[in-house]
Design a protein around this motif. Structure first.
Motif, PDB file in Angstrom:
ATOM      1  N   GLY A 267       0.768  -1.233   0.000  1.00 47.71           N
ATOM      2  CA  GLY A 267       0.000   0.000   0.000  1.00 47.71           C
ATOM      3  C   GLY A 267       0.798   1.280   0.000  1.00 47.71           C
ATOM      4  N   ASN A 268       2.043   1.235  -0.430  1.00 49.30           N
ATOM      5  CA  ASN A 268       2.830   2.450  -0.591  1.00 49.30           C
ATOM      6  C   ASN A 268       2.638   3.009  -1.997  1.00 49.30           C
ATOM      7  OD1 ASN A 268       4.281   2.476   2.012  1.00 49.30           O
ATOM      8  ND2 ASN A 268       5.198   0.581   1.237  1.00 49.30           N
ATOM      9  N   VAL A 312       7.200  -0.613  -9.364  1.00 47.85           N
ATOM     10  CA  VAL A 312       7.820  -1.331  -8.250  1.00 47.85           C
ATOM     11  C   VAL A 312       7.675  -2.825  -8.488  1.00 47.85           C
ATOM     12  CG1 VAL A 312       7.576   0.461  -6.494  1.00 47.85           C
ATOM     13  CG2 VAL A 312       5.675  -1.097  -6.912  1.00 47.85           C
ATOM     14  N   ASP A 313       8.685  -3.604  -8.047  1.00 47.96           N
ATOM     15  CA  ASP A 313       8.593  -5.040  -8.192  1.00 47.96           C
ATOM     16  C   ASP A 313       7.971  -5.650  -6.940  1.00 47.96           C
ATOM     17  OD1 ASP A 313      10.592  -5.293  -6.246  1.00 47.96           O
ATOM     18  OD2 ASP A 313      12.197  -5.617  -7.691  1.00 47.96           O
ATOM     19  N   SER A 314       7.923  -6.978  -6.872  1.00 49.55           N
ATOM     20  CA  SER A 314       7.254  -7.655  -5.764  1.00 49.55           C
ATOM     21  C   SER A 314       7.993  -7.495  -4.441  1.00 49.55           C
ATOM     22  CB  SER A 314       7.075  -9.142  -6.088  1.00 49.55           C
ATOM     23  OG  SER A 314       8.316  -9.726  -6.437  1.00 49.55           O
ATOM     24  N   PHE A 329      16.212   1.722  -7.642  1.00 50.08           N
ATOM     25  CA  PHE A 329      16.589   2.042  -6.273  1.00 50.08           C
ATOM     26  C   PHE A 329      16.072   0.933  -5.365  1.00 50.08           C
ATOM     27  CE2 PHE A 329      16.180   5.992  -8.611  1.00 50.08           C
ATOM     28  CZ  PHE A 329      17.300   6.719  -8.239  1.00 50.08           C
ATOM     29  N   ALA A 330      16.827   0.611  -4.351  1.00 50.55           N
ATOM     30  CA  ALA A 330      16.417  -0.437  -3.428  1.00 50.55           C
ATOM     31  C   ALA A 330      15.188  -0.012  -2.634  1.00 50.55           C
ATOM     32  CB  ALA A 330      17.558  -0.774  -2.473  1.00 50.55           C
ATOM     33  N   SER A 331      14.415  -0.991  -2.206  1.00 50.83           N
ATOM     34  CA  SER A 331      13.239  -0.730  -1.371  1.00 50.83           C
ATOM     35  C   SER A 331      13.626   0.103  -0.154  1.00 50.83           C
ATOM     36  CB  SER A 331      12.629  -2.053  -0.917  1.00 50.83           C
ATOM     37  OG  SER A 331      11.569  -1.842  -0.029  1.00 50.83           O
ATOM     38  N   GLY A 332      12.837   1.125   0.141  1.00 50.57           N
ATOM     39  CA  GLY A 332      13.086   1.962   1.309  1.00 50.57           C
ATOM     40  C   GLY A 332      14.038   3.113   1.082  1.00 50.57           C
ATOM     41  N   VAL A 337      20.522   9.614  -2.937  1.00 53.67           N
ATOM     42  CA  VAL A 337      21.186   8.309  -2.988  1.00 53.67           C
ATOM     43  C   VAL A 337      21.361   7.879  -4.440  1.00 53.67           C
ATOM     44  CG1 VAL A 337      21.025   5.891  -2.297  1.00 53.67           C
ATOM     45  CG2 VAL A 337      20.132   7.670  -0.791  1.00 53.67           C
ATOM     46  N   ALA A 338      22.524   7.335  -4.768  1.00 50.76           N
ATOM     47  CA  ALA A 338      22.787   6.863  -6.124  1.00 50.76           C
ATOM     48  C   ALA A 338      21.918   5.651  -6.443  1.00 50.76           C
ATOM     49  CB  ALA A 338      24.262   6.507  -6.281  1.00 50.76           C
ATOM     50  N   PRO A 339      21.517   5.501  -7.707  1.00 54.46           N
ATOM     51  CA  PRO A 339      20.704   4.337  -8.084  1.00 54.46           C
ATOM     52  C   PRO A 339      21.499   3.041  -7.993  1.00 54.46           C
ATOM     53  CG  PRO A 339      21.333   5.597 -10.032  1.00 54.46           C
ATOM     54  CD  PRO A 339      21.760   6.406  -8.846  1.00 54.46           C
ATOM     55  N   THR A 340      20.778   1.944  -7.806  1.00 54.50           N
ATOM     56  CA  THR A 340      21.399   0.615  -7.762  1.00 54.50           C
ATOM     57  C   THR A 340      21.835   0.169  -9.143  1.00 54.50           C
ATOM     58  OG1 THR A 340      19.976   0.046  -5.891  1.00 54.50           O
ATOM     59  CG2 THR A 340      21.063  -1.776  -7.015  1.00 54.50           C
TER      60      THR A 340
END
Length: 365
Positions: A267-268, A312-314, A329-332, A337-340
């Motif tokens: 739900g985000n 967003v993925d699962s 970008f990582a979850s959270g 912040v630099a992208p993954t």
């Protein structure tokens, strides 16, 4: 799709080995029973390994998902899809493009991928919804097209599907949200079964829509820099109704030309702010009004520059499409912040315009 193909190849190889084992056991039938038992045990082990590999590669895992982007969105183009771990100047794993696709007959505004791996696209100018069956790749014709005089969503900037396979679209110019039954094949001049439109709806140049886990529909308004929620009950008949759910609005929200949006399984809400060069995140259940986002990805290190697509993925990892790049970008993630990962370069076909993107929707079993 590429990841699923790998699982098929592994299983096929295992099946070949099983056949060879069966031939082996027949050829040595006259020998000891112990040899046959050993061979059968090997077959059993191979079957177990094949079943395990198939389970690990199921659509529930993020590794089975792909991120798809409409390339050259303002001048026609194709649907370009990548594995979620891709980075650099990589070639798309799936590229649906060419004259047979009819994707160049209008401006390709958005793409969507449902849980079965079917691809959908919305075309501006010609006002059409295209459906490509799972496994489509290359210069292939769409399985079906919805277009014609009954289409009320002029300039369909965003297309998504619901859990029942119905198509929902949003019209930027007419401030309308509409629902269409899927077209099984060929070309269908389908009239919408539900329409949200009128002054009470507070729709103001809507650019994106997304369903939350409760089946409520959220709309991102570019004209008013707001997010508004229509409840699942309101979607049954639609009309000129005021949104009965939450409304996120005001200076503290940092909404700035909300070009695209996505909602994860918890739900985000994730919003790509085109003018704000940011991704802002809100909670559908606890945030309403002039609220500060729970996450705000912004700053030079993020490489965000006029983002036009978000998904967003699962696992709630974040993917962002913008001219020249597909970032993750990582979850959270929040802050500067630099992208993954960063998919960019001529081979990626993202060096021209891009648009509102989609990721394979997770299947719930």
């Amino acid at each position: 799709m590429a990841k699923k193909s790998r699982s098929v190849v592994v299983v096929a190889q295992s099946a070949k080995e099983i056949d060879e084992c069966k031939c082996d056991s027949r050829s040595r039938h006259a020998s000891s029973v112990g040899v046959i038992v050993t061979v059968l045990k090997s077959v059993k082990r191979i079957l177990l390994i094949a079943a395990l590999v198939t389970a690990l590669m199921s659509p529930l895992r993020a590794s089975a998902q792909v991120a798809c982007v409409p390339a050259a969105a303002d001048g026609g183009g194709g649907i370009e899809c990548f594995h979620l771990t891709d980075t650099g100047n990589v070639t798309p794993d799936v590229s649906i493009s060419g004259s047979n696709t009819t994707l160049t007959t209008g401006a390709l505004r958005s793409v969507w991928v449902d849980s079965a791996g079917n691809y959908y696209a919305s075309l501006d100018g010609t006002d059409a919804f295209l459906w490509f069956a799972a496994g489509a790749d290359g210069n292939v014709a769409p399985r079906s097209t919805i277009t014609g005089s009954n289409l009320t969503s002029g300039h369909p900037y965003r297309i998504i599907t619901d859990a029942s396979g119905n198509i929902w679209s949003v019209s930027y110019t007419s401030s309308t949200v509409a629902k269409y039954a899927p077209c099984a094949s060929g070309t269908c001049n389908t009239a919408p079964s539900v329409t949200l439109s009128g002054s009470n709806t507070q729709l103001s140049a809507p650019d994106a829509i997304a369903f939350d886990p409760g089946g409520n529909l959220w709309v991102a308004n570019v004209g008013s820099n707001t997010l508004i929620e229509f409840t699942a009950a309101q979607l049954v008949s639609g009309g000129n109704v005021a949104p009965a759910g939450n409304i996120i609005s005001g200076g503290a929200t940092d909404l700035d030309f909300p070009y695209d949006m996505a909602i994860d399984t918890t739900g985000n809400i994730y919003v790509a702010n085109y003018s704000g060069n940011s991704i802002t995140v809100y909670d559908v259940g606890s945030q309403s009004g002039n609220v500060t986002p729970n996450q705000n990805i912004v700053g030079a290190a993020t490489l965000l520059s006029s983002p036009v697509g978000v998904a967003v993925d699962s696992d709630s990892n974040i993917y962002v499409a913008q001219p020249g790049n597909l970032l993750s970008f990582a979850s959270g993630t929040t802050g500067n912040v630099a992208p993954t990962t960063n998919i960019t370069g001529a081979s990626s076909l993202l060096n021209c315009g891009v648009g509102r993107m989609g990721i394979t929707q997770p299947t719930q079993e």
